[in-house]
Motif scaffolding. Structure first.
Motif, mmCIF file in Angstrom:
data_model
loop_
_atom_site.group_PDB
_atom_site.id
_atom_site.type_symbol
_atom_site.label_atom_id
_atom_site.label_comp_id
_atom_site.label_asym_id
_atom_site.label_seq_id
_atom_site.Cartn_x
_atom_site.Cartn_y
_atom_site.Cartn_z
ATOM 1 N N LYS A 194 64.738 -40.958 -100.843
ATOM 2 C CA LYS A 194 63.343 -40.874 -100.945
ATOM 3 C C LYS A 194 62.507 -41.339 -102.029
ATOM 4 C CE LYS A 194 63.019 -36.571 -97.855
ATOM 5 N NZ LYS A 194 64.263 -35.890 -97.896
ATOM 6 N N ILE A 199 66.048 -44.916 -103.585
ATOM 7 C CA ILE A 199 66.036 -46.108 -102.695
ATOM 8 C C ILE A 199 66.864 -47.230 -103.331
ATOM 9 C CG2 ILE A 199 64.729 -47.660 -101.429
ATOM 10 C CD1 ILE A 199 62.608 -45.262 -100.781
ATOM 11 N N TYR A 202 70.512 -46.558 -103.298
ATOM 12 C CA TYR A 202 71.093 -46.754 -102.188
ATOM 13 C C TYR A 202 71.255 -48.248 -101.818
ATOM 14 C CZ TYR A 202 72.894 -45.349 -97.410
ATOM 15 O OH TYR A 202 73.658 -45.346 -96.472
ATOM 16 N N GLU A 203 70.187 -49.068 -102.014
ATOM 17 C CA GLU A 203 70.215 -50.548 -102.135
ATOM 18 C C GLU A 203 71.467 -50.981 -102.573
ATOM 19 O OE1 GLU A 203 68.498 -52.397 -100.012
ATOM 20 O OE2 GLU A 203 67.542 -50.723 -99.444
ATOM 21 N N GLU A 239 69.519 -46.528 -91.307
ATOM 22 C CA GLU A 239 69.461 -47.749 -91.840
ATOM 23 C C GLU A 239 69.687 -48.803 -90.318
ATOM 24 O OE1 GLU A 239 68.639 -49.229 -94.404
ATOM 25 O OE2 GLU A 239 68.650 -47.546 -95.647
#
Ligand code: FHN
Length: 491
Positions: A194, A199, A202-203, A239
């Motif tokens: 979030k 983010i 997670y990328e 995703e």
């Protein structure tokens, strides 16, 4: 908010419509960018090859094989390959750290990929699905993108390569299992990211995952497919665009590659089948430790069933005493069940921490292999016969041969087969598959009024002594329209 309610309503209506129709006549009602496109009902040679396998082998192997479900006298209650997630309250002290260092002892001195492959071949497996990395993130190939790999274990050598080469040398196709869950990667998370930091983190995981997959596809060019797992996290299911692009990229790099329904989510995060009820992927991967009850349940899709030998242990578990262990007979029956409904059965093996396949699994492989050596004609390339399941066993069909694998032999040695009058073919000759001994076959009219079947009686030799399932082969001919029973009358 309004949009969400509308979307939910649309999805609900669509799934109602889907349930009410047969899968073949389904119309899509929800516009999707990342739905079932590109896949499903493939007609190319690679997919046909996949369909003809019948029997496969799954191998779960990794550092979890060292503890084998127990540590310092304590027993982990779950599936042995999940042992890293042992809850703090019952796990040995510092368990996670102990686990994360186990790779430093991973030195499978008994590992012999060629012996595994020979055994799989002898069992009759046409393909193997091999765990390159399970949820713990430990890579059995020397990935460039992490240090948590076989290269940094005492064993050092590329196990994936050894397996691929050995199985290919035996003529067995290789599919690589890859877990999206990766407890070792810092950027991996289960909940959708979030905050900006989440983010960004997670990328890094997405990039890592893409790199590793491309690496696998390039390192092992003979691979026939990728078998994905652990795709249920919300972080992943949100995703769709990224996974769709990756799917496309992998297919481009490895033309003909087979990827089942556990990879891509759709626009709404649905997995397996999209919001319109269509299969996402080349075949249905939902049959884990269970089998569809009928052809209707399969919705006419390609599918395989991955089956454990104990109730739910994939990785090596030292304790095979406290649960039911399937027998070769059980598994042969599951194989017939699968092939008779257009599926492949994939039997899981969990080698131990030193690389040996346990003797119990070896004995099962031998038992299945002995049966397959005599009867595999009823399995390889065989399909659903379009007939109701007979009480004696299972039908499979190949060209103009119908196979009946008998598990339940009638005490009077008469197989009475009920063939629907609507069936376009008629049973002509019958013979035992082993030895090709002809069997008497005759039409029988037992006079059941308004029965829509024609009955054929097949006489088994009274002196047939056999303690294994056996196969009766029928030559099919065109039905001369004379399938109706002589005694049928209008009332
Ligand atoms: O969590 C895993 C499990 O350990 C095993 O790998 C199976 C194989 O299909 N897949 C997951 C559960 O669906």
């Amino acid at each position: 908010m309004k949009k969400t309610i509308l979307t939910t309503l649309l999805i609900g209506l669509a799934s109602l419509a889907v349930n009410a129709q047969s899968s073949l006549t389904k119309t899509d009602t929800i516009p999707l960018k990342y739905g079932a496109h590109r896949t499903g009902n493939r007609t190319d040679a690679e997919m046909e090859r996949w369909r003809s396998y019948g029997l496969g082998q799954f191998i779960h192997w990794g550092v979890y094989a060292i503890p084998g479900g127990q540590w310092q006298g304590k027993t982990y209650g779950g599936a042995a390959e999940w042992i890293r997630s042992w809850s703090k309250s019952s796990a040995p002290e510092n368990w996670t750290s102990i686990y994360d260092n186990l790779y430093k002892q991973f030195n499978p001195v008994n590992f012999d990929a060629k012996a595994w492959a020979r055994q799989a071949k002898q069992m009759g497996a046409k393909y193997v699905i091999f765990t390159t990395k399970h949820h713990d993130g430990f890579c059995l190939w020397p990935s460039k993108y992490t240090n948590y790999t076989i290269k940094n274990s005492p064993y050092k050598k590329d196990i994936v390569k050894e397996v691929v080469d050995a199985y290919n040398a035996e003529g067995i196709d290789v599919y690589l299992y890859f877990s999206i869950i990766d407890w070792n990667h810092k950027g991996y998370r289960s909940a959708a990211p979030k905050t900006a930091d989440e983010i960004a983190s997670y990328e890094t995981f997405k990039k890592f995952t893409r790199n590793q997959l491309i690496e696998l596809v390039k390192n092992y060019p003979t691979l026939r497919g990728l078998w994905f797992d652990g795709t249920w996290d919300q972080a992943w299911t949100k995703e769709a665009a990224y996974v769709d692009a990756l799917d496309k990229e992998l297919r481009k790099l490895s033309p003909g590659i087979i990827i089942g329904s556990r990879f891509r989510p759709d626009d709404y995060g649905k997995r397996g089948q999209d919001s319109n009820g269509n299969l996402i992927g080349d075949y249905e991967q939902g049959w884990e430790r269970k089998l569809p009850a009928s052809i209707e349940v399969t919705k006419g899709r390609d599918w395989d069933c991955v089956m454990t030998i104990p109730p739910n242990q994939w990785g090596y578990n030292a304790d095979w005493k406290s649960s039911y262990i399937k027998t070769d007979y059980d598994l042969i029956q599951m194989l017939l069940h699968s092939v008779s409904l257009n599926g492949n059965l994939v039997i899981n093996f969990g080698p131990d921490g030193k690389g040996a396949i346990r003797t119990e699994e070896g004995a099962i492989a031998t038992g299945i292999g002995q049966w397959m050596q005599q009867n595999s004609e009823a399995i390889y390339g065989a399909k659903y016969a379009g007939l109701p399941k007979p009480e004696y066993g299972y039908y499979t069909l190949k060209g103009d041969k119908l196979y009946l694998t008998v598990f339940n032999r009638p005490v009077n040695n008469q197989l009475r087969l009920a063939i629907p009058q609507s069936y376009k073919k008629s049973l002509q000759k019958a013979a035992l598959l082993v030895g090709n001994q002809s069997l008497e076959i005759k039409k029988t009219n037992i006079g059941i009024d308004r029965d829509s079947n024609t009955y054929f009686d097949v006489t088994l030799p009274a002196n047939l002594t056999i303690d294994k399932p056996f196969v009766v082969v029928f030559d099919l001919g065109e039905s001369n329209g004379n399938n109706k029973n002589y005694g049928d009358a209008k009332t």
